[in-house]
Design a protein around this motif. Structure first.
Motif, PDB file in Angstrom:
ATOM      1  N   ALA A  84     -11.757  -5.834  -0.932  1.00 55.28           N
ATOM      2  CA  ALA A  84     -10.691  -6.821  -0.736  1.00 55.28           C
ATOM      3  C   ALA A  84     -10.218  -7.427  -2.047  1.00 55.28           C
ATOM      4  O   ALA A  84      -9.941  -8.628  -2.132  1.00 55.28           O
ATOM      5  CB  ALA A  84     -11.122  -7.909   0.241  1.00 55.28           C
ATOM      6  N   LYS A  85     -10.094  -6.585  -3.067  1.00 55.85           N
ATOM      7  CA  LYS A  85      -9.559  -7.027  -4.352  1.00 55.85           C
ATOM      8  C   LYS A  85      -8.143  -6.500  -4.548  1.00 55.85           C
ATOM      9  O   LYS A  85      -7.846  -5.343  -4.220  1.00 55.85           O
ATOM     10  CB  LYS A  85     -10.447  -6.539  -5.505  1.00 55.85           C
ATOM     11  N   ALA A  86      -7.270  -7.333  -5.065  1.00 56.51           N
ATOM     12  CA  ALA A  86      -5.932  -6.877  -5.444  1.00 56.51           C
ATOM     13  C   ALA A  86      -6.067  -5.898  -6.605  1.00 56.51           C
ATOM     14  O   ALA A  86      -6.894  -6.090  -7.497  1.00 56.51           O
ATOM     15  CB  ALA A  86      -5.073  -8.064  -5.857  1.00 56.51           C
ATOM     16  N   VAL A  87      -5.249  -4.854  -6.583  1.00 54.90           N
ATOM     17  CA  VAL A  87      -5.372  -3.781  -7.572  1.00 54.90           C
ATOM     18  C   VAL A  87      -4.082  -3.650  -8.372  1.00 54.90           C
ATOM     19  O   VAL A  87      -2.981  -3.695  -7.817  1.00 54.90           O
ATOM     20  CB  VAL A  87      -5.682  -2.434  -6.870  1.00 54.90           C
ATOM     21  N   VAL A  88      -4.238  -3.497  -9.685  1.00 54.51           N
ATOM     22  CA  VAL A  88      -3.133  -3.091 -10.553  1.00 54.51           C
ATOM     23  C   VAL A  88      -3.521  -1.740 -11.131  1.00 54.51           C
ATOM     24  O   VAL A  88      -4.581  -1.610 -11.745  1.00 54.51           O
ATOM     25  CB  VAL A  88      -2.879  -4.100 -11.686  1.00 54.51           C
ATOM     26  N   PHE A 124      -3.051  -9.266  -0.859  1.00 60.01           N
ATOM     27  CA  PHE A 124      -3.169  -7.867  -1.283  1.00 60.01           C
ATOM     28  C   PHE A 124      -4.566  -7.326  -0.963  1.00 60.01           C
ATOM     29  O   PHE A 124      -4.711  -6.187  -0.518  1.00 60.01           O
ATOM     30  CB  PHE A 124      -2.914  -7.743  -2.789  1.00 60.01           C
ATOM     31  N   GLY A 125      -5.578  -8.144  -1.225  1.00 60.65           N
ATOM     32  CA  GLY A 125      -6.948  -7.712  -0.983  1.00 60.65           C
ATOM     33  C   GLY A 125      -7.212  -7.397   0.481  1.00 60.65           C
ATOM     34  O   GLY A 125      -7.814  -6.370   0.817  1.00 60.65           O
ATOM     35  N   GLN A 126      -6.738  -8.267   1.365  1.00 62.30           N
ATOM     36  CA  GLN A 126      -6.949  -8.041   2.802  1.00 62.30           C
ATOM     37  C   GLN A 126      -6.217  -6.793   3.286  1.00 62.30           C
ATOM     38  O   GLN A 126      -6.765  -5.985   4.052  1.00 62.30           O
ATOM     39  CB  GLN A 126      -6.476  -9.269   3.575  1.00 62.30           C
ATOM     40  N   LYS A 176       2.268  -4.373  -1.903  1.00 57.31           N
ATOM     41  CA  LYS A 176       1.653  -4.695  -0.613  1.00 57.31           C
ATOM     42  C   LYS A 176       0.131  -4.783  -0.698  1.00 57.31           C
ATOM     43  O   LYS A 176      -0.480  -5.678  -0.119  1.00 57.31           O
ATOM     44  CB  LYS A 176       2.055  -3.659   0.437  1.00 57.31           C
ATOM     45  N   THR A 177      -0.485  -3.842  -1.412  1.00 54.85           N
ATOM     46  CA  THR A 177      -1.936  -3.919  -1.624  1.00 54.85           C
ATOM     47  C   THR A 177      -2.253  -4.092  -3.111  1.00 54.85           C
ATOM     48  O   THR A 177      -3.414  -4.186  -3.487  1.00 54.85           O
ATOM     49  CB  THR A 177      -2.652  -2.670  -1.091  1.00 54.85           C
ATOM     50  N   GLY A 178      -1.221  -4.094  -3.935  1.00 54.68           N
ATOM     51  CA  GLY A 178      -1.396  -4.234  -5.372  1.00 54.68           C
ATOM     52  C   GLY A 178      -0.095  -3.895  -6.067  1.00 54.68           C
ATOM     53  O   GLY A 178       0.964  -3.822  -5.438  1.00 54.68           O
ATOM     54  N   PHE A 179      -0.199  -3.646  -7.364  1.00 52.62           N
ATOM     55  CA  PHE A 179       0.979  -3.266  -8.143  1.00 52.62           C
ATOM     56  C   PHE A 179       0.726  -1.937  -8.842  1.00 52.62           C
ATOM     57  O   PHE A 179      -0.355  -1.710  -9.397  1.00 52.62           O
ATOM     58  CB  PHE A 179       1.315  -4.324  -9.189  1.00 52.62           C
ATOM     59  N   LEU A 180       1.748  -1.068  -8.833  1.00 51.72           N
ATOM     60  CA  LEU A 180       1.737   0.162  -9.609  1.00 51.72           C
ATOM     61  C   LEU A 180       2.650  -0.023 -10.813  1.00 51.72           C
ATOM     62  O   LEU A 180       3.758  -0.534 -10.686  1.00 51.72           O
ATOM     63  CB  LEU A 180       2.225   1.338  -8.758  1.00 51.72           C
ATOM     64  N   VAL A 181       2.173   0.375 -11.982  1.00 52.57           N
ATOM     65  CA  VAL A 181       2.943   0.210 -13.214  1.00 52.57           C
ATOM     66  C   VAL A 181       3.001   1.550 -13.941  1.00 52.57           C
ATOM     67  O   VAL A 181       2.167   2.427 -13.720  1.00 52.57           O
ATOM     68  CB  VAL A 181       2.310  -0.863 -14.130  1.00 52.57           C
TER      69      VAL A 181
END
Length: 382
Positions: A286-290, A335-337, A305-310
């Motif tokens: 349940a961690k936000a991901v980059v 994002f984590g949930q 929605k669940t993190g960011f893509l860069v």
């Protein structure tokens, strides 16, 4: 116990000559555990001093020693040929590149087993006769662990009709954590990653992003779990960027779930990535991901929605995405949930193993794939 729609149990030979335990070996072990539970007979050719050999002793799996130095090492071929002929396997599954290189030397006739290879890396393949032979004639099916890997294979001349996209999986229960035990002063967010300290993982861009964030007044800590050849250079870089108070190099971390409970944001700035199991584990926790938009990471992380893509190799974009999460604790939690739910629905080790089992039966029926390497096929089996 035979899966739904399957008429008989199978005899399967798995080949993974790697001595060291990596993400691929964790997937092989999970697959073996599932297949053994279903009642299939599993034999494993692997390094006798490797962790996969050691771990597989816990299962109903027969292990045979296999030491392969490189892709040109054919010393063990006679032994493997004898084993295949004597055991009369239904399926032989090559789990690594070195294992796949053995395929041209193994029995290829009317009575031979079906051959399948799993491709885990998104490195470009040379489109030449050898690649086309290995994939189009050496095996009956190719499992790509992400859509970008399937795309790489198709560009390399692999018949798209042979390719089946089956994502790697994890056991989400291992990463369902209690309330975080902070390793930093109260109120200081921790940015963390788990990855080998090698160039393709892009740690230097994370350090550059950290410097940008510090210049903009953010307070944070960076925890780097993992070891590798670039550790001295990355430590020197952190010092040169005056990040010695912010960045901690933890080395190899054996308890990844515990590490993930202690961080707030997970970052994976890879330049290449077959799938990115470390990102899956962070999502399950349940961690936000980059993450970089490379390889299979775009299959895992749903942007915004669940993190960011860069973009890869872009410290400015990386810093900007992390800053949004540092600014908004509620967004991190949301994002984590959503990420944890996505893992439970699509990326479990049981789901991965079931799809491998389906692939085996499809080959035996004469349908190598049933799905192409197209986006539509990927949606059908994700």
């Amino acid at each position: 116990m035979i899966g739904s729609g399957h008429s008989r149990l199978l005899k399967i030979l798995h080949i993974d000559p790697e001595k060291y335990w990596g993400g691929g070996e964790a997937q092989v072990f999970g697959l073996l555990a599932y297949l053994a539970k279903q009642g299939h007979r599993n034999d494993l050719l692997t390094h006798p001093h490797g962790k996969l050999w050691e771990q597989s002793q816990k299962l109903n799996v027969r292990c045979f020693p296999l030491v392969v130095r490189n892709e040109l090492d054919i010393r063990e071929i006679p032994k493997i040929r004898r084993l295949i002929r004597a055991a009369k396997y239904d399926v032989v599954h090559f789990h690594t590149k070195r294992a796949h290189a053995l395929s041209p030397w193994l029995p290829h006739g009317q009575e031979r087993p079906k051959y399948v290879v799993t491709r885990r890396m998104d490195y470009p393949q040379t489109n030449n006769w050898y690649t086309r032979y290995l994939y189009n004639r050496g095996v009956d099916a190719v499992i790509a662990i992400s859509q970008p890997i399937a795309d790489v294979l198709i560009r390399s001349g692999v018949d798209r009709g042979k390719i089946r996209v089956i994502h790697s999986g994890i056991d989400p229960a291992q990463f369902t954590a209690p309330q975080r035990e902070s390793t930093s002063e109260p109120g200081t967010p921790i940015i963390g990653t788990v990855a080998h300290l090698e160039a393709r993982k892009g740690h230097h861009y994370l350090l550059q992003a950290a410097r940008l964030l510090k210049e903009r007044g953010y307070r944070f800590k960076v925890a780097l779990a993992g070891d590798g050849s670039l550790k001295p250079a990355l430590e020197a870089m952190a010092k040169s960027l005056t990040l010695w108070e912010e960045v901690t190099f933890l080395g190899f971390v054996s308890d990844v779930p515990k590490f993930l409970t202690a961080i707030d944001i997970f970052v994976l700035p890879s330049l290449y990535e077959g799938l990115g199991v470390a990102a899956l584990e962070a999502m399950a926790a349940a961690k936000a991901v980059v993450a970089s938009r490379v390889g299979g990471l775009a299959d895992l992380v749903t942007d915004a929605k669940t993190g960011f893509l860069v973009p890869p190799a872009d410290a400015e974009a990386l810093a900007g995405a992390v800053a949004k999460l540092l600014d908004d604790k509620t967004l991190r939690a949301t994002f984590g949930q959503k990420g944890a739910l996505r893992v439970r629905e699509h990326f479990t080790v049981e789901e991965m193993a079931k799809k491998n089992e389906v692939c085996y039966y499809a080959m035996l029926r004469g349908a190598a794939s049933g799905h192409s390497g197209s986006k539509k096929a990927n949606e059908n089996i994700s």
